[in-house]
Write a protein that holds these residues in place. Sequence first.
Motif, PDB file in Angstrom:
ATOM      1  N   ASP A   1       0.824  -1.203   0.000  1.00  0.00           N
ATOM      2  CA  ASP A   1       0.000   0.000   0.000  1.00  0.00           C
ATOM      3  C   ASP A   1       0.863   1.261   0.000  1.00  0.00           C
ATOM      4  OD1 ASP A   1       0.858  -0.377   2.631  1.00  0.00           O
ATOM      5  OD2 ASP A   1      -1.010   0.355   3.518  1.00  0.00           O
ATOM      6  N   ARG A   2       1.950   1.208   0.725  1.00  0.00           N
ATOM      7  CA  ARG A   2       2.873   2.338   0.769  1.00  0.00           C
ATOM      8  C   ARG A   2       3.543   2.548  -0.586  1.00  0.00           C
ATOM      9  NH1 ARG A   2       7.507   2.869   5.428  1.00  0.00           N
ATOM     10  NH2 ARG A   2       7.825   5.093   5.226  1.00  0.00           N
TER      11      ARG A   2
ATOM     12  N   VAL B   1       4.309   5.593  -5.736  1.00  0.00           N
ATOM     13  CA  VAL B   1       4.478   5.690  -7.192  1.00  0.00           C
ATOM     14  C   VAL B   1       3.250   6.304  -7.868  1.00  0.00           C
ATOM     15  CG1 VAL B   1       6.136   3.817  -7.346  1.00  0.00           C
ATOM     16  CG2 VAL B   1       3.701   3.324  -7.629  1.00  0.00           C
ATOM     17  N   ARG B   2       2.374   6.893  -7.054  1.00  0.00           N
ATOM     18  CA  ARG B   2       1.244   7.692  -7.522  1.00  0.00           C
ATOM     19  C   ARG B   2       0.146   6.899  -8.228  1.00  0.00           C
ATOM     20  NH1 ARG B   2       2.022  13.257  -7.937  1.00  0.00           N
ATOM     21  NH2 ARG B   2       3.842  13.901  -6.793  1.00  0.00           N
ATOM     22  N   LEU B   3      -0.073   5.648  -7.820  1.00  0.00           N
ATOM     23  CA  LEU B   3      -1.231   4.918  -8.323  1.00  0.00           C
ATOM     24  C   LEU B   3      -2.501   5.379  -7.625  1.00  0.00           C
ATOM     25  CD1 LEU B   3      -0.138   1.202  -8.711  1.00  0.00           C
ATOM     26  CD2 LEU B   3      -0.887   2.757 -10.479  1.00  0.00           C
ATOM     27  N   PHE B   4      -2.373   5.785  -6.370  1.00  0.00           N
ATOM     28  CA  PHE B   4      -3.500   6.269  -5.576  1.00  0.00           C
ATOM     29  C   PHE B   4      -3.154   7.620  -4.986  1.00  0.00           C
ATOM     30  CE2 PHE B   4      -4.026   1.693  -5.617  1.00  0.00           C
ATOM     31  CZ  PHE B   4      -5.382   1.564  -5.893  1.00  0.00           C
TER      32      PHE B   4
ATOM     33  N   LEU C   1      -6.505   5.136   0.427  1.00  0.00           N
ATOM     34  CA  LEU C   1      -7.164   4.583  -0.759  1.00  0.00           C
ATOM     35  C   LEU C   1      -6.454   3.319  -1.236  1.00  0.00           C
ATOM     36  CD1 LEU C   1      -7.983   7.782  -2.849  1.00  0.00           C
ATOM     37  CD2 LEU C   1      -9.589   6.283  -1.656  1.00  0.00           C
ATOM     38  N   ALA C   2      -5.132   3.309  -1.161  1.00  0.00           N
ATOM     39  CA  ALA C   2      -4.368   2.120  -1.531  1.00  0.00           C
ATOM     40  C   ALA C   2      -4.667   0.974  -0.570  1.00  0.00           C
ATOM     41  CB  ALA C   2      -2.874   2.436  -1.528  1.00  0.00           C
ATOM     42  N   THR C   3      -4.779   1.275   0.715  1.00  0.00           N
ATOM     43  CA  THR C   3      -5.112   0.262   1.717  1.00  0.00           C
ATOM     44  C   THR C   3      -6.505  -0.298   1.465  1.00  0.00           C
ATOM     45  OG1 THR C   3      -3.724   1.386   3.329  1.00  0.00           O
ATOM     46  CG2 THR C   3      -5.345  -0.150   4.194  1.00  0.00           C
ATOM     47  N   THR C   4      -7.452   0.571   1.143  1.00  0.00           N
ATOM     48  CA  THR C   4      -8.819   0.139   0.859  1.00  0.00           C
ATOM     49  C   THR C   4      -8.861  -0.770  -0.360  1.00  0.00           C
ATOM     50  OG1 THR C   4      -9.653   2.201   1.794  1.00  0.00           O
ATOM     51  CG2 THR C   4     -11.157   0.953   0.405  1.00  0.00           C
TER      52      THR C   4
END
Length: 127
Positions: free
Chosen positions: A12-13, A18-21, A26-29
Amino acid sequence: MATANPTSTRVDRWMWAVRLFKSRSLATTACRAGHVRVNGERAKPSTTVAVGDEVVVRGVERDRPERVLEVRQVLLKRVGAPVAAQAVIDRSPAPVPRDLFAVPRREKGSGRPTKRERREIQRLRGY
């Protein structure tokens, strides 16, 4: 303590770095919802990624059903777009052309669709 050259980090980090989220939450979700896979396995937010791992993310962009990325560099902090682009190798399939999603439009003011027209619309939309 953070090292100058880390060998692995949480997925998630890394996706946030790398700017996906837009945010790490939001990445964790996305991980918790099952939209992220690391090396073919469903990933929890705490799954570690290292250089050479394959990360598959579904539902990030509308025109791409999934993004297939290879970790080229492990990042701990969010970086600028040029540096983020160098940290990944994008192996995603090409985006689907918008022409395939074109749905014929009815004329404005033509009233409600007939039963036959409604069925044709549903068949085009894949219902």
